[in-house]
Scaffold this motif. Structure first.
Motif, PDB file in Angstrom:
ATOM      1  N   ASN A 175       0.479  -1.119  -0.043  1.00 49.83           N
ATOM      2  CA  ASN A 175      -0.135  -0.015   0.126  1.00 49.83           C
ATOM      3  C   ASN A 175       0.814   1.344  -0.008  1.00 49.83           C
ATOM      4  O   ASN A 175       0.330   2.260   0.244  1.00 49.83           O
ATOM      5  CB  ASN A 175      -1.103  -0.019   1.052  1.00 49.83           C
ATOM      6  CG  ASN A 175      -1.950  -0.799   1.173  1.00 49.83           C
ATOM      7  OD1 ASN A 175      -2.526  -1.250  -0.228  1.00 49.83           O
ATOM      8  ND2 ASN A 175      -2.402  -1.400   2.105  1.00 49.83           N
ATOM      9  N   VAL A 176       2.244   1.206  -0.113  1.00 45.58           N
ATOM     10  CA  VAL A 176       2.984   2.217  -0.172  1.00 45.58           C
ATOM     11  C   VAL A 176       2.978   2.703  -1.538  1.00 45.58           C
ATOM     12  O   VAL A 176       3.738   2.138  -2.462  1.00 45.58           O
ATOM     13  CB  VAL A 176       4.363   2.119   0.509  1.00 45.58           C
ATOM     14  CG1 VAL A 176       5.280   3.378   0.297  1.00 45.58           C
ATOM     15  CG2 VAL A 176       4.334   1.789   1.998  1.00 45.58           C
ATOM     16  N   LEU A 177       2.463   4.207  -2.003  1.00 43.71           N
ATOM     17  CA  LEU A 177       2.596   4.446  -3.282  1.00 43.71           C
ATOM     18  C   LEU A 177       3.969   5.053  -3.914  1.00 43.71           C
ATOM     19  O   LEU A 177       4.465   4.807  -4.815  1.00 43.71           O
ATOM     20  CB  LEU A 177       1.286   5.569  -3.396  1.00 43.71           C
ATOM     21  CG  LEU A 177       1.564   6.340  -4.742  1.00 43.71           C
ATOM     22  CD1 LEU A 177       1.058   5.470  -5.838  1.00 43.71           C
ATOM     23  CD2 LEU A 177       0.449   7.664  -4.440  1.00 43.71           C
ATOM     24  N   THR A 178       4.669   5.975  -2.694  1.00 43.84           N
ATOM     25  CA  THR A 178       5.786   6.540  -3.059  1.00 43.84           C
ATOM     26  C   THR A 178       6.550   6.760  -1.776  1.00 43.84           C
ATOM     27  O   THR A 178       5.993   7.052  -0.819  1.00 43.84           O
ATOM     28  CB  THR A 178       5.808   8.021  -3.731  1.00 43.84           C
ATOM     29  OG1 THR A 178       4.242   8.009  -4.179  1.00 43.84           O
ATOM     30  CG2 THR A 178       6.725   8.219  -4.926  1.00 43.84           C
ATOM     31  N   LYS A 179       7.895   6.876  -1.906  1.00 42.13           N
ATOM     32  CA  LYS A 179       8.624   7.401  -0.661  1.00 42.13           C
ATOM     33  C   LYS A 179       9.307   8.485  -1.110  1.00 42.13           C
ATOM     34  O   LYS A 179       9.959   8.554  -2.182  1.00 42.13           O
ATOM     35  CB  LYS A 179       9.484   6.352  -0.278  1.00 42.13           C
ATOM     36  CG  LYS A 179       8.797   4.873   0.227  1.00 42.13           C
ATOM     37  CD  LYS A 179      10.020   3.982   0.617  1.00 42.13           C
ATOM     38  CE  LYS A 179       9.090   2.867   1.385  1.00 42.13           C
ATOM     39  NZ  LYS A 179       9.982   1.824   1.460  1.00 42.13           N
ATOM     40  N   GLY A 180       9.417   9.670  -0.482  1.00 49.63           N
ATOM     41  CA  GLY A 180      10.285  10.676  -0.482  1.00 49.63           C
ATOM     42  C   GLY A 180      11.501  10.454   0.429  1.00 49.63           C
ATOM     43  O   GLY A 180      11.262  10.161   1.599  1.00 49.63           O
ATOM     44  N   ARG A 181      12.570  11.035   0.008  1.00 53.07           N
ATOM     45  CA  ARG A 181      13.776  11.007   1.088  1.00 53.07           C
ATOM     46  C   ARG A 181      14.741  12.174   0.696  1.00 53.07           C
ATOM     47  O   ARG A 181      14.975  12.685  -0.518  1.00 53.07           O
ATOM     48  CB  ARG A 181      14.528   9.697   0.800  1.00 53.07           C
ATOM     49  CG  ARG A 181      15.730   9.500   1.379  1.00 53.07           C
ATOM     50  CD  ARG A 181      16.123   8.081   1.186  1.00 53.07           C
ATOM     51  NE  ARG A 181      17.608   8.120   2.350  1.00 53.07           N
ATOM     52  CZ  ARG A 181      18.796   8.428   1.975  1.00 53.07           C
ATOM     53  NH1 ARG A 181      18.801   8.974   0.942  1.00 53.07           N
ATOM     54  NH2 ARG A 181      19.641   8.045   2.913  1.00 53.07           N
ATOM     55  N   LEU A 182      15.226  12.585   1.693  1.00 52.77           N
ATOM     56  CA  LEU A 182      16.252  13.823   1.564  1.00 52.77           C
ATOM     57  C   LEU A 182      17.265  13.384   2.815  1.00 52.77           C
ATOM     58  O   LEU A 182      17.024  13.252   4.004  1.00 52.77           O
ATOM     59  CB  LEU A 182      15.701  15.266   1.835  1.00 52.77           C
ATOM     60  CG  LEU A 182      16.727  16.322   1.755  1.00 52.77           C
ATOM     61  CD1 LEU A 182      16.106  17.434   0.922  1.00 52.77           C
ATOM     62  CD2 LEU A 182      17.000  16.804   3.286  1.00 52.77           C
ATOM     63  N   GLN A 183      18.580  13.589   2.640  1.00 56.43           N
ATOM     64  CA  GLN A 183      19.659  13.496   3.381  1.00 56.43           C
ATOM     65  C   GLN A 183      20.709  14.603   3.037  1.00 56.43           C
ATOM     66  O   GLN A 183      21.156  14.475   1.905  1.00 56.43           O
ATOM     67  CB  GLN A 183      20.398  11.897   3.532  1.00 56.43           C
ATOM     68  CG  GLN A 183      21.306  11.872   4.279  1.00 56.43           C
ATOM     69  CD  GLN A 183      21.422  10.820   5.296  1.00 56.43           C
ATOM     70  OE1 GLN A 183      20.197  10.564   5.667  1.00 56.43           O
ATOM     71  NE2 GLN A 183      22.323  10.258   5.915  1.00 56.43           N
TER      72      GLN A 183
END
Ligand SMILES: Cc1cc2nc3c(=O)[nH]c(=O)nc-3n(C[C@H](O)[C@H](O)[C@H](O)COP(=O)(O)OP(=O)(O)OC[C@H]3O[C@@H](n4cnc5c(N)ncnc54)[C@H](O)[C@@H]3O)c2cc1C
Ligand code: FES
Ligand code: FES
Lengths: 928, 281
Positions: A317-325
């Motif tokens: 059920n996870v459509l998208t993930k966003g990430r910043l590092q």
């Protein structure tokens, strides 16, 4: 049918045969063809239908036709006697009191009632008179000002009454909206005002269940019972791809559900026929066999082990993930002197534009034409094409007037259904959502479950910041990926940080699709960063404004994306401009709290602050706008403008930019707006991009036309241009040249003799796996102060004042910019204090509360103009930035007043009171 | 589908006696109830529109007190010249929806619709109002407290019209008041509302007090224990301290989207104390 109904309408006797229980709105709009009176709910909640009945304001949607017998009815069409605008209408124009204009007829009638009764009312009396008309755009303050101004009978000669500014003076001028007159006279045609008389009506049958499988049985009996039923459309009737969606690769939302529904309100079939028939067929007459399944509600349930998958392709059920590092957040956090953390939660928020989705479609040969309210004509064109299985050039989108959007009219609504129906039937087909239908079926602001951890050094400089947020994207993707990508970029706030980590997920549930809503997730994330900035300032013992100023991003700083801000970073200027107000308001609050403070004082005042930044335009992807300006043989200058104006004012702003870039007075320019057959793709009206992106394209197009004109007469770049009839006059010093435009050959389809083209796509770069790159070409910055009082015993919050400082690069039209800020603040108030959409429970405008005129306090606006060199005349954007800092400022002020941090929005009285009780450790049942 | 709009009360009552009819007055509860979730079927119903029945209009002072016709609109209540006894009813009238609703919505409609959040009911309870119900050849008067039975349930029989509300003249100088709690300023369904009337005896003490709370039970309730506790007390700022949580036992608030039960119970106490404080000042 009984004897004809007789009454006086706008001073004339009318007689019409209608069923006696019919709503007066329907009599006026459908039987008498006066569509100036608007319909927003048919339940008395919005007041858009306000008319005068025997001199008193009433909601026409609740007046039975029979009771109009013998009365005197005045509608908005009756205000401009002999074609001249009334003093009240003129005041609305001057003050920018009409944005989308769909509430304007109701507002005008309510104000008219008051002014007839009480020629010089107090502000409070104005609010009482307008209390029953909702406006979602303006934040009401300019409407109240306009009514007071009309009452004051101001002498002519005030600045707003000036004729159009001279050539070269349009940018920066407070001109009235160029499209305001039809909004004031009721002649503007919105989605439900455009259909031809012979159009068939369509109504969707929608799922009452959040998750179910279904099958549709034999329809013959329904047809037999209802001869007026022309066709029942099901998924099988969709000629092309039965799926649509914002992203080219995610067409997951069916135009008509095939055998499974994923949220309450999803269409399962569509009834087409005459109006009485399709509105009269009860849902339970349609043979639908439901196999109801337990719905997945909320992100926790959706991510629990074993949760049913909404879409087979996404088992978790996870459509998208966003990430910043950025930097080394773990090390920086460990080394920091002070660390604070906290959780926040927000709910579904409904756009609640006063105009429900509506429009009509008709087939013209092998093409389909759609006239409906929309924020994205070109995307509609491409979506409708693939749903019908035809090429995009066979679709024409000619938008109607748009009664507010705020992101909710970016997605398709009525378009697929009316397109499929008109395509099959070869007859025009119209549809208008009811209010509950609009609320259930349309997209929402993403509910968010968020956690933040922020740290600073003892000297007050920010160290590491961390954000984790799950966003409930509902049943279909819509703009979920956009939210998941935009949030990490903005999660560190408008501040210089040493290191950052931000993680977001968009998660499917059996709830309404969450889409685009003014800010794409940033308003939710701002609640976290501003809550933690307050907590850090308190922990460090520093002033909350000064602490923000110390850490504010400035030109030359590097953002958490690793982007160096070269120009136009005006947050420090905003904060400095606010400082005197901050000190004054805080002193006032302290004084109140001291003087009331004998321990029993129930009302405490507080002042809060919220800051924000907002990337203008789409995140790291192309979002070009193309514009054209032409001059005809008759000397008429036309801007072919594909940017639809949803009330925010782009039509006016772009005309101002066009005028100055061309060097002609602003009233010399005509426009063709947002018709895919006649205007180029200007992109969507979203992401606060139309001033910046389309404005730049207009500037380039107008400059290109100007160059052609200059070259024609062989004069230099500083020559003055004038047009007299078909003669072009160019003056450069003593040199005067005349060009006869009529002698030039016409070029292109619109008959212009010379044309300038302009295109602009803001320079960005893709984000890498760590979210590093250049996501936006420029950013808006802002800070807002909120002064309020909290009734400690009841948990109620009364707003006293906002002071809003916004860096907009350049205010092309300060009145319209203020209007955006006022309207954004009003929506921020709703988000913070009252708006909570619960599927199936708050599907109307009396259970779902949006601010009324009495809920928006005075607002002082300070415009900071730190020019953006890329933008037209230095301008950036304002639409979304206006809303982002408001909820944080309110929560900050509640914290200041009552000493409690509200962690679940909206801060309804019972939640505020519960927080206060928890803080006081009060005994149950014993009020403070 | 019939639609009757009689001008004569007896005609109206005869029609009601003959068959079931949906009564329609100002329409401000009637029409909103006919907006479906996604459809709005033109309701298949027979209607009697009572708006042309002139005997049901207006506010009159009588020998015993006042008669408020069922068709009296909230605006007419606000604009009527009435003694301070009615201040609570007038404040409530100002809080019923916005000006458009006040111009059309009627007192009778509010009492017959009988929503738990009807703003007209607590002030009329605190005025000890009686409703006049008429059917063909019959008429009766019922105390309002016995008329409103529950959530949208009343003692009205299908052949009856509510024709008027009667309020007896108090024996002493009396003042009414009303406080409403909602989550926004205008057009808001009450989370809790409180109405009260205090009669001041010649000795400066409470000769009688009537306090009613709405939106905290299926039907608004008077608070007899509190009223008894107030009676005989001297009218001064500290009168409000007499209100104790036990006096609120008749209330049975529920959780809904506007607030939870515990909050409502507590807010009812807070508002009541404030109301008494205002009445005593
Ligand atoms: C936007 C909006 C806001 C509102 N806000 C409030 C509010 O803040 N507080 C509040 O209390 N109410 C509120 N209301 C509800 C409504 O306006 C009031 O209850 C109003 O007094 C109803 O009167 P009416 O004449 O319009 O009733 P109608 O709709 O005509 O009738 C209501 C009901 O009573 C019956 N009826 C009416 N008159 C009689 C009679 N004389 N005899 C027998 N039966 C009768 C009808 O059959 C119907 O069932 C609001 C309504 C709207 C639309
Ligand atoms: S349409 Fe009448 S109040 Fe909304
Ligand atoms: S201008 Fe008021 S709703 Fe748009």
């Amino acid at each position: 049918m009984s004897a004809p109904l007789r009454f006086r309408l706008n001073g004339r006797a009318v007689s019409v045969s209608v069923p006696p229980a019919r709503r007066l709105t329907d009599v006026l709009r459908l039987d008498l063809g006066l569509t100036g009176t608007k319909v927003g709910c048919e339940a008395g909640d919005c007041g858009a239908c306000t008319v005068l009945m025997d001199g008193r304001q009433v909601c026409a949607c609740m007046v039975p036709a029979a009771q109009a017998e013998g009365t005197e009815i005045v509608t908005v069409e009756g205000l401009a006697a002999d074609g001249a605008l009334s003093a009240l209408q003129r005041a609305f124009a001057r003050h920018g009191a009409a944005q989308c204009g769909v509430c304007t007829p109701g507002m005008l009638m309510a104000a008219q009632d008051l002014l007839r009764r009480s020629p010089s009312p107090s502000a409070e009396a104005v609010e009482d008179a307008l209390g029953g008309v909702l406006c979602r755009c303006t934040g009401y303050r300019k409407i109240v000002d306009a009514v007071l101004d009309a009452a004051a009978n101001r002498p002519p000669g005030n600045p707003f009454d000036d004729p159009a500014p001279r050539a070269g003076r349009a940018v920066g001028a407070r001109i009235a909206r160029v499209d305001v007159v039809p909004k004031l006279t009721g002649t503007e045609k919105y989605g439900d005002d455009v259909a031809p008389d012979d159009a068939l009506w369509l109504r969707a049958v929608r799922s009452p269940h959040a998750r179910a499988r279904f099958s549709i049985g034999d329809l013959k009996p329904v047809h037999a019972r209802h001869p007026g039923l022309v066709r029942v459309l099901t998924a099988r009737d969709v000629p092309g791809n039965n799926g649509y969606g914002i992203y080219p690769t995610i067409k997951d939302q069916p135009a008509i559900a095939a055998d499974e529904v994923r949220y309450r309100g999803e269409p399962v079939c569509a009834l087409v026929g005459d109006r009485d028939t399709v509105l009269g067929i009860r849902d339970d007459e349609v043979p639908i066999a439901w196999d109801v399944l337990p719905p997945v509600a909320g992100v926790a349930a959706a991510t629990a082990p074993g949760a049913p998958a909404l879409h087979a392709k996404l088992p978790d059920n996870v459509l998208t993930k966003g990430r910043l590092q950025f930097g080394d957040p773990d090390a920086a956090m460990a080394q920091a002197d002070v660390v604070v953390e906290g959780d926040w939660e927000t709910g579904f928020v409904e756009h609640a534009y006063i105009e429900p989705e509506a429009g009509y479609a008709r087939r013209v040969g092998d093409r389909i034409e759609i006239h409906a309210c929309t924020q994205s004509p070109y995307m509609d064109r491409d979506e409708v094409a693939q749903i019908l299985g035809i090429t995009p050039d066979c679709v024409r989108i000619a938008p109607s007037g748009i009664g507010g959007g705020f992101g909710g009219k970016l997605d398709l609504s009525v378009q697929p259904l009316i397109a499929v129906a008109a395509w099959h039937l070869g007859r025009p087909v119209r549809m208008a959502y009811t209010r509950p239908e609009s609320m259930a079926a349309s997209t929402k602001r993403h509910p968010a479950v968020m956690r933040g951890r922020w740290s600073a050094a003892r000297d007050g400089s920010l160290a590491a910041v961390e954000f984790v947020g799950d966003f409930n994207t509902g049943a279909y993707a819509s703009w979920g990926p956009t939210v998941a990508n935009r949030v990490p970029v903005h999660a560190s706030g408008p501040y210089r940080v040493k290191a950052a980590r931000a993680l977001s997920r968009a998660i499917h549930t059996n709830e309404p699709p969450s889409g685009a809503f003014r800010g794409f997730g940033v308003p939710q994330a701002a609640v976290v960063h501003e809550g933690l900035m307050d907590a850090l300032a308190d922990a460090l013992g520093q002033d909350r404004l000064e602490f923000r100023l110390r850490n504010a991003l400035r030109a030359g700083d590097t953002t958490a994306c690793g982007q160096v801000l070269k120009h136009s970073a005006g947050l420090p200027a905003c904060l400095e401009a606010l400082r005197p107000h901050w000190l004054r308001l805080r002193a006032g609050a302290a004084e109140h709290n001291r003087s009331a403070g004998n321990g029993r004082a129930a009302v405490r005042r507080g002042v809060g602050i919220g800051c924000m930044w907002y990337g203008i335009g789409n995140t790291s992807i192309a979002n070009p706008s193309t514009m054209r300006v032409g001059i005809g043989a008759d000397g008429r200058v036309t801007l072919y403008n594909g940017a639809v104006d949803i009330g925010q004012g782009s039509t006016t702003i772009l005309q101002q930019i066009c005028a100055d870039a061309l060097g002609l007075p602003v009233d010399r320019i005509a426009q063709v707006v947002g018709d895919t057959d006649r205007t180029a793709d200007a992109g969507k009206t979203s992401a606060s991009r139309q001033t910046f992106v389309s404005g730049k394209a207009v500037e380039l197009a107008a400059r290109s036309l100007r160059e052609k004109l200059l070259r024609l007469a062989n004069v230099g770049p500083d020559a003055l241009i004038a047009v007299e009839g078909s003669t072009l006059l160019l003056t450069e010093g003593d040199v005067r040249r005349r060009v006869d435009l009529a002698s030039l050959p016409a070029e292109g389809t619109d008959g212009d003799v010379l044309t300038g083209h302009g295109s602009f796509d803001p320079p960005t770069s893709p984000l890498d796996a760590d979210g590093q790159g250049v996501p936006y070409a420029t950013y808006g910055f802002a800070a807002q102060l909120c002064d309020l009082e909290v009734d400690l015993a009841l948990g109620t919050v009364k707003l006293r004042r906002f002071v809003a400082a916004h860096d907009v690069g350049r205010a092309v039209n300060p009145t319209l910019v203020e209007g955006q800020i006022h309207g954004g603040i009003a929506q921020g108030i709703g988000l913070a204090l009252m708006e909570e959409y619960l599927p199936g429970r708050t599907e109307n405008l009396h259970d779902y509360l949006i601010p009324t005129v009495g809920d928006v306090p005075p607002i002082d606006v300070i415009l900071v103009e730190d020019a953006e060199p890329l933008g037209p005349f230095g301008a950036k954007g304002i639409g979304e930035p206006a809303l982002v800092p408001t909820a944080p400022a309110i929560l900050s002020a509640i914290r200041d007043a009552a000493g409690v941090t509200i962690r679940k929005l909206p801060a309804l009285p019972h939640r505020v009171r519960a927080a206060i009780r928890a803080a006081q450790g009060a005994r149950a049942g014993e009020p403070a | 589908m019939a639609y009757l709009r009689p001008t004569d009360l007896d005609d109206a009552l005869r029609a009601l006696a003959a068959r079931p009819l949906v009564v329609l007055a100002g329409g401000t509860d009637h029409y909103p109830a006919r907006v479906g979730p996604w459809s709005k079927p033109p309701a298949d119903e027979d209607i009697i529109d009572i708006s042309a029945l002139s005997p049901l209009r207006g506010i009159d002072e009588t020998g015993q007190g006042w008669r408020i016709g069922a068709l009296t609109t909230w605006t007419e209540v606000i604009e009527a010249r009435l003694p301070k006894l009615f201040d609570g009813l007038k404040l409530a009238a100002r809080e019923v929806g916005g000006a458009q609703i006040q111009n059309r919505g009627t007192v009778g409609g509010n009492l017959c619709n009988a929503s738990p959040a009807a703003d007209g009911i607590p002030p009329l309870l605190s005025l000890d109002a009686e409703v006049e119900l008429r059917a063909a050849g019959r008429s009766r008067r019922v105390p309002l407290a016995d008329y409103v039975l529950g959530n949208r349930r009343t003692a009205r029989r299908a052949d009856e019209l509510l024709t008027a509300v009667h309020i007896a003249r108090p024996r002493h100088e009396a003042r009414g008041d009303f406080l409403k709690l909602g989550a926004r300023r205008y057009l808001v369904i009450s989370i809790v509302m409180v109405a009260g009337v205090i009669e001041r005896g010649p000795d400066g003490r409470v000769a009688s007090a009537r306090i009613a709370v709405g939106a905290c039970s299926a039907a608004a309730r008077r608070l007899p224990l509190l009223e008894q506790a107030l009676a005989g007390q001297s009218i001064e700022a500290r009168l409000a301290d007499r209100a104790a949580p036990a006096h609120f036992a008749p209330l049975a608030p529920i959780d809904d989207v506007r607030g939870d039960a515990a909050y409502r119970r507590e807010a009812a106490v807070t508002l009541t104390r404030r109301l008494i404080g205002r009445l005593a000042s």
